[in-house]
Structure formats: structure tokens, C-alpha cells
Design a protein around this motif. Structure first.
Motif, PDB file in Angstrom:
ATOM      1  N   GLN A 199       0.822  -1.210   0.000  1.00 42.85           N
ATOM      2  CA  GLN A 199       0.000   0.000   0.000  1.00 42.85           C
ATOM      3  C   GLN A 199       0.857   1.262   0.000  1.00 42.85           C
ATOM      4  OE1 GLN A 199      -3.605   0.113   2.471  1.00 42.85           O
ATOM      5  NE2 GLN A 199      -3.067  -1.934   3.195  1.00 42.85           N
ATOM      6  N   LEU A 200       1.926   1.246   0.777  1.00 42.28           N
ATOM      7  CA  LEU A 200       2.811   2.412   0.835  1.00 42.28           C
ATOM      8  C   LEU A 200       3.444   2.682  -0.537  1.00 42.28           C
ATOM      9  CD1 LEU A 200       4.634   1.709   4.222  1.00 42.28           C
ATOM     10  CD2 LEU A 200       2.893   3.449   3.809  1.00 42.28           C
ATOM     11  N   ILE A 201       3.904   1.610  -1.194  1.00 38.69           N
ATOM     12  CA  ILE A 201       4.563   1.779  -2.497  1.00 38.69           C
ATOM     13  C   ILE A 201       3.571   2.294  -3.539  1.00 38.69           C
ATOM     14  CG2 ILE A 201       5.659   0.509  -4.386  1.00 38.69           C
ATOM     15  CD1 ILE A 201       6.962  -1.271  -2.228  1.00 38.69           C
ATOM     16  N   LEU A 202       2.357   1.772  -3.509  1.00 36.00           N
ATOM     17  CA  LEU A 202       1.335   2.237  -4.455  1.00 36.00           C
ATOM     18  C   LEU A 202       0.982   3.700  -4.238  1.00 36.00           C
ATOM     19  CD1 LEU A 202      -1.065  -0.860  -4.556  1.00 36.00           C
ATOM     20  CD2 LEU A 202       0.480  -0.071  -6.359  1.00 36.00           C
ATOM     21  N   LYS A 203       1.177   4.199  -3.029  1.00 37.61           N
ATOM     22  CA  LYS A 203       0.908   5.608  -2.719  1.00 37.61           C
ATOM     23  C   LYS A 203       2.141   6.492  -2.880  1.00 37.61           C
ATOM     24  CE  LYS A 203      -3.478   5.843  -1.503  1.00 37.61           C
ATOM     25  NZ  LYS A 203      -4.432   6.810  -2.098  1.00 37.61           N
ATOM     26  N   GLY A 204       3.235   5.897  -3.377  1.00 35.64           N
ATOM     27  CA  GLY A 204       4.405   6.705  -3.674  1.00 35.64           C
ATOM     28  C   GLY A 204       5.570   6.605  -2.710  1.00 35.64           C
ATOM     29  N   ALA A 205       5.589   5.588  -1.860  1.00 37.97           N
ATOM     30  CA  ALA A 205       6.731   5.430  -0.948  1.00 37.97           C
ATOM     31  C   ALA A 205       7.997   5.176  -1.754  1.00 37.97           C
ATOM     32  CB  ALA A 205       6.478   4.270   0.012  1.00 37.97           C
ATOM     33  N   LYS A 206       9.093   5.805  -1.343  1.00 38.79           N
ATOM     34  CA  LYS A 206      10.361   5.667  -2.045  1.00 38.79           C
ATOM     35  C   LYS A 206      11.094   4.420  -1.566  1.00 38.79           C
ATOM     36  CE  LYS A 206      10.787  10.711  -2.377  1.00 38.79           C
ATOM     37  NZ  LYS A 206      11.572  11.899  -1.944  1.00 38.79           N
ATOM     38  N   VAL A 207      11.321   3.474  -2.473  1.00 40.75           N
ATOM     39  CA  VAL A 207      11.931   2.203  -2.066  1.00 40.75           C
ATOM     40  C   VAL A 207      13.447   2.317  -1.883  1.00 40.75           C
ATOM     41  CG1 VAL A 207      10.160   0.732  -3.085  1.00 40.75           C
ATOM     42  CG2 VAL A 207      12.105   1.448  -4.478  1.00 40.75           C
ATOM     43  N   ASN A 208      14.044   3.386  -2.399  1.00 38.90           N
ATOM     44  CA  ASN A 208      15.503   3.536  -2.270  1.00 38.90           C
ATOM     45  C   ASN A 208      15.903   4.624  -1.274  1.00 38.90           C
ATOM     46  OD1 ASN A 208      16.636   1.542  -4.067  1.00 38.90           O
ATOM     47  ND2 ASN A 208      15.736   2.704  -5.747  1.00 38.90           N
ATOM     48  N   VAL A 209      14.940   5.097  -0.486  1.00 38.76           N
ATOM     49  CA  VAL A 209      15.266   6.125   0.496  1.00 38.76           C
ATOM     50  C   VAL A 209      16.135   5.526   1.602  1.00 38.76           C
ATOM     51  CG1 VAL A 209      13.185   5.691   1.880  1.00 38.76           C
ATOM     52  CG2 VAL A 209      14.281   7.934   1.966  1.00 38.76           C
ATOM     53  N   THR A 210      17.145   6.283   2.033  1.00 36.92           N
ATOM     54  CA  THR A 210      17.991   5.821   3.132  1.00 36.92           C
ATOM     55  C   THR A 210      17.523   6.453   4.437  1.00 36.92           C
ATOM     56  OG1 THR A 210      19.571   7.622   2.748  1.00 36.92           O
ATOM     57  CG2 THR A 210      20.006   5.523   1.655  1.00 36.92           C
ATOM     58  N   SER A 211      17.695   5.744   5.520  1.00 36.52           N
ATOM     59  CA  SER A 211      17.307   6.289   6.821  1.00 36.52           C
ATOM     60  C   SER A 211      18.221   7.471   7.152  1.00 36.52           C
ATOM     61  CB  SER A 211      17.407   5.208   7.905  1.00 36.52           C
ATOM     62  OG  SER A 211      18.704   4.660   7.942  1.00 36.52           O
ATOM     63  N   HIS A 212      17.635   8.495   7.738  1.00 32.66           N
ATOM     64  CA  HIS A 212      18.390   9.710   8.061  1.00 32.66           C
ATOM     65  C   HIS A 212      19.002   9.591   9.448  1.00 32.66           C
ATOM     66  CE1 HIS A 212      16.508  12.552   4.858  1.00 32.66           C
ATOM     67  NE2 HIS A 212      16.494  11.297   4.446  1.00 32.66           N
ATOM     68  N   ASN A 213      19.890   8.629   9.588  1.00 34.80           N
ATOM     69  CA  ASN A 213      20.609   8.442  10.854  1.00 34.80           C
ATOM     70  C   ASN A 213      21.972   7.837  10.533  1.00 34.80           C
ATOM     71  OD1 ASN A 213      20.075   5.791  10.203  1.00 34.80           O
ATOM     72  ND2 ASN A 213      18.672   5.423  11.879  1.00 34.80           N
ATOM     73  N   ASN A 214      22.648   7.322  11.527  1.00 34.85           N
ATOM     74  CA  ASN A 214      24.005   6.811  11.317  1.00 34.85           C
ATOM     75  C   ASN A 214      24.052   5.544  10.466  1.00 34.85           C
ATOM     76  OD1 ASN A 214      24.894   8.900  12.875  1.00 34.85           O
ATOM     77  ND2 ASN A 214      25.156   7.711  14.736  1.00 34.85           N
ATOM     78  N   ASP A 215      22.913   4.829  10.352  1.00 35.05           N
ATOM     79  CA  ASP A 215      22.907   3.568   9.600  1.00 35.05           C
ATOM     80  C   ASP A 215      22.826   3.786   8.092  1.00 35.05           C
ATOM     81  OD1 ASP A 215      22.974   2.178  11.978  1.00 35.05           O
ATOM     82  OD2 ASP A 215      20.791   2.064  12.132  1.00 35.05           O
ATOM     83  N   GLU A 216      21.927   4.696   7.687  1.00 32.62           N
ATOM     84  CA  GLU A 216      21.675   4.972   6.274  1.00 32.62           C
ATOM     85  C   GLU A 216      21.227   3.715   5.535  1.00 32.62           C
ATOM     86  OE1 GLU A 216      24.880   7.116   4.415  1.00 32.62           O
ATOM     87  OE2 GLU A 216      25.076   8.517   6.078  1.00 32.62           O
ATOM     88  N   ASP A 217      20.407   2.901   6.185  1.00 31.61           N
ATOM     89  CA  ASP A 217      19.860   1.695   5.559  1.00 31.61           C
ATOM     90  C   ASP A 217      18.712   2.044   4.626  1.00 31.61           C
ATOM     91  OD1 ASP A 217      21.527  -0.185   6.718  1.00 31.61           O
ATOM     92  OD2 ASP A 217      20.226  -0.500   8.451  1.00 31.61           O
ATOM     93  N   THR A 218      18.583   1.288   3.542  1.00 32.10           N
ATOM     94  CA  THR A 218      17.383   1.361   2.702  1.00 32.10           C
ATOM     95  C   THR A 218      16.374   0.343   3.231  1.00 32.10           C
ATOM     96  OG1 THR A 218      18.122  -0.349   1.163  1.00 32.10           O
ATOM     97  CG2 THR A 218      18.842   1.922   0.713  1.00 32.10           C
ATOM     98  N   PRO A 219      15.110   0.437   2.802  1.00 30.44           N
ATOM     99  CA  PRO A 219      14.148  -0.608   3.193  1.00 30.44           C
ATOM    100  C   PRO A 219      14.609  -2.015   2.806  1.00 30.44           C
ATOM    101  CG  PRO A 219      12.969   1.287   2.332  1.00 30.44           C
ATOM    102  CD  PRO A 219      14.435   1.561   2.105  1.00 30.44           C
ATOM    103  N   LEU A 220      15.370  -2.120   1.698  1.00 30.20           N
ATOM    104  CA  LEU A 220      15.877  -3.435   1.279  1.00 30.20           C
ATOM    105  C   LEU A 220      16.890  -3.967   2.291  1.00 30.20           C
ATOM    106  CD1 LEU A 220      15.735  -5.592  -0.905  1.00 30.20           C
ATOM    107  CD2 LEU A 220      17.554  -4.402  -2.135  1.00 30.20           C
ATOM    108  N   HIS A 221      17.722  -3.100   2.849  1.00 28.71           N
ATOM    109  CA  HIS A 221      18.644  -3.520   3.912  1.00 28.71           C
ATOM    110  C   HIS A 221      17.858  -4.064   5.106  1.00 28.71           C
ATOM    111  CE1 HIS A 221      21.737  -0.943   1.892  1.00 28.71           C
ATOM    112  NE2 HIS A 221      22.573  -1.806   2.426  1.00 28.71           N
TER     113      HIS A 221
END
Length: 467
Positions: A199-221
Motif C-alpha cells: 500500500q505504501l509503495i502504491l501511494k508513492g513510498a520511495k523504495v531507495n530512500v535511506t534512513s536519516h541516521n548513522n545507519d543509512e539503511d534502505t528498506p531493502l537492507h
């Protein structure tokens, strides 16, 4: 003029001194010393006014009604006009479902047991869908973060796809950041949250966004870390970068390889293996190196995970790749052989050597015996990878007496053949074939017109004794 200024300063200092003295006298006095007709100053500090007490009780009633999904009672309290629809409440939250903090924040333990939340957050936490719908229709704010998370973050945290749908329909921001720097998609980390992620992706969630903290993980991570193949497949199908790197330069493949082994339970995760298979099928590069120059194969070797090692080697992983300390995967394997009770270490060594891994420097072979003396099949594979080996005094010292007694026949055969002289003609033929094929033993040997037993012999299949 100077005299007037001096006089003014002295007057001010005297006044402040007298004021401080009066306050100190008041604070030091006991309740019994105070006039009987007036209330104690402590009464004002310890007791709430009737109005404050009434508000506190009303908030408690409001919270109970929200938790019980009692929409009528919630509506009744709101209609009284004594409580705002977006009132912030204090809620028990030991699992930190509602809370999100920046890295580096410190709070005492008792503070972490509680969280601040608005009514809509409480509804999400307690699955009070009807009450949440009523609040949203009455104008409840949908994107506020009283303790770091929006209601949409909380809905993904608890894997409630019905709430995700409801909140998105009422204007929830799909890429909003929590206080810790995560989007709602970062909180989709379970098999139950796959529908939320869709549902989030269909509404435009960015799948390659990195977390804005020290980890910088993507949702795939995140999906790779928690071993959810369904989420990994979903993100890849919607354009997730298979070789995205985080702040440590780790790819999702490295993350999944490392977390495939549960050190506490000493078990291997089949789900993480599926994740690695998916990533490799989508052309993940097995030879990328993180900040310490370790590859995914280093991490699989550290776990003594023969299933994953075979997967990576077949995908082209370099068995000779070295990390920042000059260690190849086989060195990682040697470090953990005796602390991975659920592993099959001989398969790991056999795989690496058949994929052209560099062997241990012969004068240092006693270190192999120190690490692997309880695993004679490992020792046999490693010894058979050399044309000849010259033993040293350190060899026998590296093998404990009780281990030597348990495997006496095997170790007697080791010392009999390791004399720095050529071994049997059969063994020399094996070494010649392996040297001729170089790094292609794993591919070339199965194609030779030889009996299967001979192929196994060339590929270092252990037999339990050396000759």
C-alpha cells in the motif's frame, strides 16, 4: 555621578541578599513553624488543583475508552468540550511501539516504559479501528509525532494493513520521517507487513530512500536484515537498488549473509538464504567490499555457513579476496570452526579449496591443528590440498592428548604421510589434476570421464584416513 552609581549598586545587592535570605528561611522551615492559617508551600507542589485533577481523570477515562475501542464514550468525552481531540496522553509502551529517538539520546529506564501519544496513535496500537475512523472524521491530526512517530509509522510497526489503508485515505504522509530518521517503509520488517508495504509503495513510498541516521539503511537492507523474502521480492520488483550501500558500505547481500546465523540459538536461517538467492538472481555483486573490505563470502565464512558459501561461490565470489587485515575467507573459517557446533565445517573448507582459495602457509600449518584438531575431516581435506607437507614440533603440541587418543588412527596416518617426501602416486595425480584446472576444479572435475569415486577423490572428499 560615580557616587550615585555606587549607591545604586549597593542598594540592589542589599535587596537581592535580603530576598535570598528570606527564601532560604522559608525553605528551611518545617511545616509546624508556618502560620496555622495558611497552606504549606509543599501543598502546592505535591497536590494538584481541583481543575488539574479533573483534567487528569478525564484523560485517563479518555485513554481507557480508546484502548477499549469504545467510540461512544470517546465521542461523549469530546462533546463535553473539556478535552481537545489531539490531546497528548501518557501511555504504557514497554516495547517502544510509539516511541522513536535519535541515536545518542539517553533516557532512564523508567522513562522508556512510557510514551506520549495522541488518541489516533493509541487506536493504532490497540487496533481500535472504529474509534480511529470516528476521530479522523472529527478532524484528528494524522501526521503529528508526539513521541517521534506518526500514526502511519505505528501502523507499520504493528503490521496492521487496515490502519495503513485508513490513514493513507485520510492524508497520512507516506514518506514522513520519524525522529530516528525512518520512513514508514523502514518499519515493514515482518512477513505480516508485506501488505502494508504494498500500500505504501502504491501511494508513492520511495523504495531507495535511506534512513536519516548513522545507519543509512534502505528498506531493502531492513528486509534483508530481518530475513523476509516476500518483502525483498516486493522491493526489487519496484526498483530497489540491489547493490545499495549503507553508512558501513554494506550491501543488502552482505547484511543477509551476516544475519543468516543466529549466534544465540546457534541455528541457520533458511529465510535469509532465500533472501540471498533472490538478491543474487537480481545480479547482486558478491565481490563488493564494505568499509573493512570484507565481502559477503567473508561473512558467510565467519558463520561457517556452507549453504550460503556455495551459493556465493557459484555466483562468482572470489575465494581469495582479502579484507583490510589481509585475511581471506579461509582465515575467517579457521577462527570459528570450533565455536560453530551446528555447522559442517569440512564442507566449507572443501568448497573454498575447490574454488581456488589460497591454502594456509605450510610453516603455519600448526595453527590449523590448533583450531581444527577436533575435526579430523577438516584436517584431512587441508592436508590433501598440498602435494607434500613438512611437520614441525608444533604439530603434536597443537593436538590435545585426549583428542589424539580419540582419533589415534587418523593422526597416526597424518604423521606417517607428512614427512616432506612425495606421497602415493594416486595423490600426486590428484594434485596434478587440481593444479592443471586451477580455479575451475568445481566445474571441470565433474565433467571428466572418470568414476564418481575418483571425482570425489580429486575434489578432496574426506575418507577418514590419509595414505
Amino acid at each position: 555621578m560615580v557616587r550615585m552609581l555606587d549607591y545604586f549598586i549597593v542598594t540592589i545587592c542589599t535587596f537581592i541578599s535580603n530576598l535570598l535570605h528570606s527564601l532560604w528561611t522559608l525553605l528551611e522551615s518545617e511545616p509546624a513553624d508556618l502560620p496555622a492559617q495558611g497552606p504549606s508551600p509543599w501543598d502546592f507542589m505535591e497536590e494538584l488543583s481541583p481543575r488539574q485533577l479533573a483534567v487528569k481523570q478525564l484523560k485517563q477515562q479518555f485513554l481507557v475508552a480508546l484502548q477499549a475501542n469504545n467510540a461512544q464514550e470517546v465521542l461523549k468525552i469530546l462533546h463535553s468540550g473539556k478535552l481537545d481531540i489531539d490531546t497528548v496522553l501518557e501511555v504504557d509502551d514497554p516495547k517502544m511501539v510509539l516511541a522513536s529517538y535519535k541515536q545518542g539520546y539517553w533516557l532512564p529506564g523508567y522513562k522508556l516504559e512510557k510514551s506520549w501519544a495522541m488518541g489516533i496513535h493509541v487506536c493504532v496500537m490497540y487496533n481500535a479501528l472504529e474509534t480511529a475512523l470516528m476521530l479522523l472524521e472529527k478532524g484528528a491530526a494524522v501526521n503529528r509525532t508526539p513521541n517521534g512517530k506518526t500514526p502511519l509509522h505505528v501502523a507499520c510497526e504493528v503490521s496492521n494493513s487496515d490502519f495503513v489503508s485508513l490513514l493513507l485515505a485520510h492524508g497520512a504522509k507516506v514518506n514522513s520521517l520519524s525522529l530516528s530518521g525512518h520512513t514508514p517503509l523502514h518499519h515493514c520488517v515482518t512477513r505480516e507487513s508485506v501488505d502494508c508495504a504494498k500500500q505504501l509503495i502504491l501511494k508513492g513510498a520511495k523504495v531507495n530512500v535511506t534512513s536519516h541516521n548513522n545507519d543509512e539503511d534502505t528498506p531493502l537492507h531492513k528486509a534483508a536484515r530481518f530475513g523476509v523474502p516476500e518483502l525483498v521480492a516486493l522491493f526489487l520488483a519496484h526498483g530497489a537498488s540491489v547493490d545499495a550501500v549503507n553508512s558501513l558500505q554494506e550491501t543488502p547481500l552482505m547484511t543477509a549473509a551476516f544475519w543468516a546465523f543466529d549466534t544465540k540459538e546457534q541455528i541457520y536461517s533458511q529465510e535469509h538464504h532465500f533472501v540471498c538467492r533472490l538478491l543474487l538472481d537480481h545480479q547482486a555483486d558478491p565481490n563488493l567490499q564494505e568499509e573493512d573490505q570484507k565481502t559477503a563470502l567473508h561473512k558467510a565464512a565467519w558463520n561457517c555457513d556452507h549453504v550460503l558459501m556455495q551459493m556465493l561461490l557459484e555466483a562468482g565470489a572470489d575465494a581469495r579476496a582479502m579484507d583490510i587485515n589481509g585475511c581471506a575467507p579461509i582465515q575467517y573459517l579457521l577462527k570459528v570452526t570450533d565455536v560453530r557446533p551446528m555447522a559442517i565445517p569440512e564442507l566449507c573448507y572443501q568448497l573454498l579449496l575447490n574454488h581456488n582459495a589460497a591454502r594456509v602457509y605450510p610453516p603455519q600449518f600448526h595453527k590449523v591443528l590448533q583450531s581444527c584438531h577436533d575435526y579430523p575431516r577438516v584436517v584431512e581435506i587441508l592436508v590433501n590440498s598440498y602435494e607434500r607437507l613438512k611437520p614441525t614440533k608444533k604439530w603434536r603440541a597443537a593436538i590435545t592428548d585426549d583428542c589424539y587418543e580419540r582419533h589415534k588412527d587418523f593422526y597416526d596416518s597424518v604423521f606417517a604421510v607428512c614427512t616432506n617426501t612425495p606421497r602415493s602416486l594416486l595423490h600426486l595425480a590428484r594434485c596434478a589434476v587440481r593444479a592443471g584446472m586451477g580455479g575451475f576444479c568445481h566445474q571441470g572435475v565433474p565433467q571428466l570421464p572418470l568414476p564418481s569415486s575418483m571425482k570425489k577423490y580429486i575434489l578432496l572428499e574426506p575418507e577418514g584416513i590419509l595414505y
